[in-house]
Scaffold this motif. Structure first.
Motif, PDB file in Angstrom:
ATOM      1  N   ASN A   1       0.814  -1.212   0.000  1.00  0.00           N
ATOM      2  CA  ASN A   1       0.000   0.000   0.000  1.00  0.00           C
ATOM      3  C   ASN A   1       0.852   1.268   0.000  1.00  0.00           C
ATOM      4  N   ILE A   2       1.649   1.415  -1.062  1.00  0.00           N
ATOM      5  CA  ILE A   2       2.527   2.578  -1.191  1.00  0.00           C
ATOM      6  C   ILE A   2       2.124   3.395  -2.414  1.00  0.00           C
ATOM      7  N   ALA A   3       2.537   4.636  -2.437  1.00  0.00           N
ATOM      8  CA  ALA A   3       2.297   5.504  -3.592  1.00  0.00           C
ATOM      9  C   ALA A   3       3.370   5.264  -4.648  1.00  0.00           C
ATOM     10  N   PRO A   4       3.044   5.488  -5.924  1.00  0.00           N
ATOM     11  CA  PRO A   4       4.063   5.302  -6.971  1.00  0.00           C
ATOM     12  C   PRO A   4       5.333   6.113  -6.732  1.00  0.00           C
ATOM     13  N   HIS A   5       5.206   7.339  -6.209  1.00  0.00           N
ATOM     14  CA  HIS A   5       6.407   8.156  -6.019  1.00  0.00           C
ATOM     15  C   HIS A   5       7.290   7.639  -4.886  1.00  0.00           C
ATOM     16  N   ASP A   6       6.783   6.705  -4.084  1.00  0.00           N
ATOM     17  CA  ASP A   6       7.603   6.106  -3.026  1.00  0.00           C
ATOM     18  C   ASP A   6       8.153   4.728  -3.411  1.00  0.00           C
ATOM     19  N   ALA A   7       7.724   4.191  -4.552  1.00  0.00           N
ATOM     20  CA  ALA A   7       8.053   2.802  -4.891  1.00  0.00           C
ATOM     21  C   ALA A   7       9.544   2.562  -5.050  1.00  0.00           C
ATOM     22  N   GLY A   8      10.264   3.569  -5.522  1.00  0.00           N
ATOM     23  CA  GLY A   8      11.702   3.396  -5.698  1.00  0.00           C
ATOM     24  C   GLY A   8      12.425   3.024  -4.419  1.00  0.00           C
ATOM     25  N   ASP A   9      11.888   3.444  -3.290  1.00  0.00           N
ATOM     26  CA  ASP A   9      12.511   3.133  -1.999  1.00  0.00           C
ATOM     27  C   ASP A   9      12.383   1.650  -1.641  1.00  0.00           C
ATOM     28  N   TYR A  10      11.496   0.944  -2.328  1.00  0.00           N
ATOM     29  CA  TYR A  10      11.250  -0.466  -2.021  1.00  0.00           C
ATOM     30  C   TYR A  10      11.841  -1.403  -3.070  1.00  0.00           C
ATOM     31  N   ILE A  11      12.481  -0.827  -4.072  1.00  0.00           N
ATOM     32  CA  ILE A  11      13.097  -1.625  -5.139  1.00  0.00           C
ATOM     33  C   ILE A  11      14.582  -1.789  -4.848  1.00  0.00           C
ATOM     34  N   ARG A  12      15.015  -3.043  -4.761  1.00  0.00           N
ATOM     35  CA  ARG A  12      16.448  -3.292  -4.554  1.00  0.00           C
ATOM     36  C   ARG A  12      17.234  -2.987  -5.816  1.00  0.00           C
ATOM     37  N   GLY A  13      16.722  -3.440  -6.952  1.00  0.00           N
ATOM     38  CA  GLY A  13      17.426  -3.256  -8.212  1.00  0.00           C
ATOM     39  C   GLY A  13      16.667  -3.949  -9.329  1.00  0.00           C
ATOM     40  N   TYR A  14      17.398  -4.255 -10.386  1.00  0.00           N
ATOM     41  CA  TYR A  14      16.778  -4.814 -11.587  1.00  0.00           C
ATOM     42  C   TYR A  14      17.655  -5.924 -12.158  1.00  0.00           C
ATOM     43  N   THR A  15      17.009  -6.835 -12.869  1.00  0.00           N
ATOM     44  CA  THR A  15      17.740  -7.905 -13.546  1.00  0.00           C
ATOM     45  C   THR A  15      17.082  -8.165 -14.888  1.00  0.00           C
ATOM     46  N   VAL A  16      17.756  -8.928 -15.721  1.00  0.00           N
ATOM     47  CA  VAL A  16      17.221  -9.281 -17.034  1.00  0.00           C
ATOM     48  C   VAL A  16      16.398 -10.557 -16.883  1.00  0.00           C
ATOM     49  N   ALA A  17      15.296 -10.642 -17.628  1.00  0.00           N
ATOM     50  CA  ALA A  17      14.438 -11.823 -17.583  1.00  0.00           C
ATOM     51  C   ALA A  17      14.044 -12.222 -19.001  1.00  0.00           C
TER      52      ALA A  17
ATOM     53  N   VAL B   1       4.938  -1.527  -9.345  1.00  0.00           N
ATOM     54  CA  VAL B   1       5.128  -1.953  -7.957  1.00  0.00           C
ATOM     55  C   VAL B   1       3.989  -1.446  -7.086  1.00  0.00           C
ATOM     56  N   ALA B   2       3.659  -0.172  -7.216  1.00  0.00           N
ATOM     57  CA  ALA B   2       2.598   0.410  -6.390  1.00  0.00           C
ATOM     58  C   ALA B   2       1.243  -0.230  -6.698  1.00  0.00           C
ATOM     59  N   ASP B   3       1.010  -0.554  -7.967  1.00  0.00           N
ATOM     60  CA  ASP B   3      -0.259  -1.161  -8.351  1.00  0.00           C
ATOM     61  C   ASP B   3      -0.429  -2.526  -7.700  1.00  0.00           C
ATOM     62  N   ILE B   4       0.572  -3.381  -7.820  1.00  0.00           N
ATOM     63  CA  ILE B   4       0.485  -4.716  -7.219  1.00  0.00           C
ATOM     64  C   ILE B   4       0.403  -4.630  -5.698  1.00  0.00           C
ATOM     65  N   ALA B   5       1.179  -3.724  -5.108  1.00  0.00           N
ATOM     66  CA  ALA B   5       1.269  -3.644  -3.644  1.00  0.00           C
ATOM     67  C   ALA B   5       0.010  -3.068  -3.006  1.00  0.00           C
ATOM     68  N   ARG B   6      -0.959  -2.627  -3.795  1.00  0.00           N
ATOM     69  CA  ARG B   6      -2.217  -2.159  -3.199  1.00  0.00           C
ATOM     70  C   ARG B   6      -2.901  -3.278  -2.422  1.00  0.00           C
ATOM     71  N   THR B   7      -2.820  -4.510  -2.942  1.00  0.00           N
ATOM     72  CA  THR B   7      -3.539  -5.627  -2.320  1.00  0.00           C
ATOM     73  C   THR B   7      -2.666  -6.834  -2.037  1.00  0.00           C
ATOM     74  N   ILE B   8      -1.429  -6.841  -2.543  1.00  0.00           N
ATOM     75  CA  ILE B   8      -0.542  -7.992  -2.390  1.00  0.00           C
ATOM     76  C   ILE B   8       0.749  -7.532  -1.735  1.00  0.00           C
ATOM     77  N   THR B   9       1.098  -8.116  -0.609  1.00  0.00           N
ATOM     78  CA  THR B   9       2.350  -7.762   0.055  1.00  0.00           C
ATOM     79  C   THR B   9       3.522  -8.328  -0.730  1.00  0.00           C
ATOM     80  N   LEU B  10       4.439  -7.466  -1.104  1.00  0.00           N
ATOM     81  CA  LEU B  10       5.658  -7.873  -1.809  1.00  0.00           C
ATOM     82  C   LEU B  10       6.788  -8.018  -0.803  1.00  0.00           C
ATOM     83  N   GLN B  11       7.532  -9.108  -0.938  1.00  0.00           N
ATOM     84  CA  GLN B  11       8.613  -9.421  -0.016  1.00  0.00           C
ATOM     85  C   GLN B  11       9.974  -9.250  -0.700  1.00  0.00           C
ATOM     86  N   PRO B  12      11.039  -9.059   0.076  1.00  0.00           N
ATOM     87  CA  PRO B  12      12.369  -8.959  -0.521  1.00  0.00           C
ATOM     88  C   PRO B  12      12.674 -10.156  -1.422  1.00  0.00           C
TER      89      PRO B  12
END
Length: 286
Positions: A113-129, A197-208
């Motif tokens: 339940n975070i705002a889009p402008h705060d989502a960067g604080d919850y992202i560790r990084g990125y990888t290729v998929a 990230v913010a869209d999914i986290a509205r109803t689903i808890t995202l874990q590290p």
């Protein structure tokens, strides 16, 4: 911007986190392994893998459709997780295995339940998929995508997680046997990483360690046993896999069987079967 790349490899029989320094990988105890000699593992262990169906404008145009008002998603089982330089297995009895080069978001902190402008604080990084799909099962699983996208080995990620990477304006390409098949930019995304990230986290808890796959550009096509597929993202590196045929056939005594309908063939090989003269949203496209 300073970036840091970490990988996970098998070192003397044990899974070990390492930091990339040039062409070497350095473990916490000082052991050094050349990247060329490393046996890679998936760089994170997610509790969930969430994927957006349709996000890149070139893919929307290719499918001659329109984006829905908001993103739609599907779930890949964690048992589909795979690594850099590993085999992607096409089950015996299936023919229509397609690549989809993507950027995966790696969650770094518990997120709800975070705002889009705060989502960067919850992202560790990125990888290729590479969001591989078995379109042989598209007729029965087009909505959930479970069997289409969830088979073992169909979610390779890596080779590492890059922290401090700016996702804006980055080139993404997929090559098959050295030939460029997909060539796009992250600027094509309708919904950026923070929004997803913010869209999914509205109803689903995202874990590290959780992964969100952010969509693919145009020209997803079929690959075959013996093919080498590379997804190259500017600033994240190259994820490489080879395709092999599974040793056992799809069982015929349970479940829906692989099909070759017009939908299956046009999705796998490119076509406009569903959109002839009509432009409409297609939530299950990707």
């Amino acid at each position: 911007m300073t970036t840091r790349e970490t990988r996970r490899i098998l070192l003397d029989g044990n899974p070990v986190d390492v930091v990339r320094r040039g062409d070497d990988l350095v473990a916490g105890d000082g052991r050094v392994v050349a990247i060329a000699d490393a046996q890679h593992l998936p760089p994170v262990t997610p509790t969930k893998i969430v994927c957006v169906h349709l996000n890149y404008l070139s893919r929307v145009e290719e499918l001659m459709t329109a984006l829905p008002p908001a993103p739609t998603y599907f779930h890949k089982p964690v048992s589909a997780l795979n690594s850099h330089d590993a085999a992607v297995v096409r089950p015996e009895g299936c023919k229509w295995l397609n690549y989809e080069g993507e950027v995966a978001i790696v969650i770094g902190r518990t997120c709800r339940n975070i705002a889009p402008h705060d989502a960067g604080d919850y992202i560790r990084g990125y990888t290729v998929a590479n969001d591989y799909g078995l379109h042989d099962f598209r007729d029965t699983d087009a909505g959930s995508m479970l069997r289409v996208k969830g088979a073992d080995t169909l979610c390779p990620i890596g080779p590492g997680v890059v922290e401090g990477w700016d996702f804006r304006g980055k080139r993404i390409r997929t090559l098959v046997n050295g030939e460029v098949r997909q060539d796009g930019s992250t600027d094509e995304m309708k919904w950026d990483m923070h929004y997803l990230v913010a869209d999914i986290a509205r109803t689903i808890t995202l874990q590290p360690g959780d992964l969100l796959l952010s969509g693919t550009p145009a020209i997803s096509r079929t690959v075959y046993p013996g093919d080498v597929v590379e997804v190259e993202v500017e600033g994240l590196g190259v994820l490489r896999n080879h395709v092999v045929s599974g040793p056992t056939p799809i069982r015929t005594d349970v479940g829906a069987q692989p099909t070759e309908s017009e939908e299956v063939l046009s999705t796998a090989q490119g076509g406009d079967w569903e959109f002839r003269g009509v432009r409409k949203p297609l939530p299950a496209a990707h």
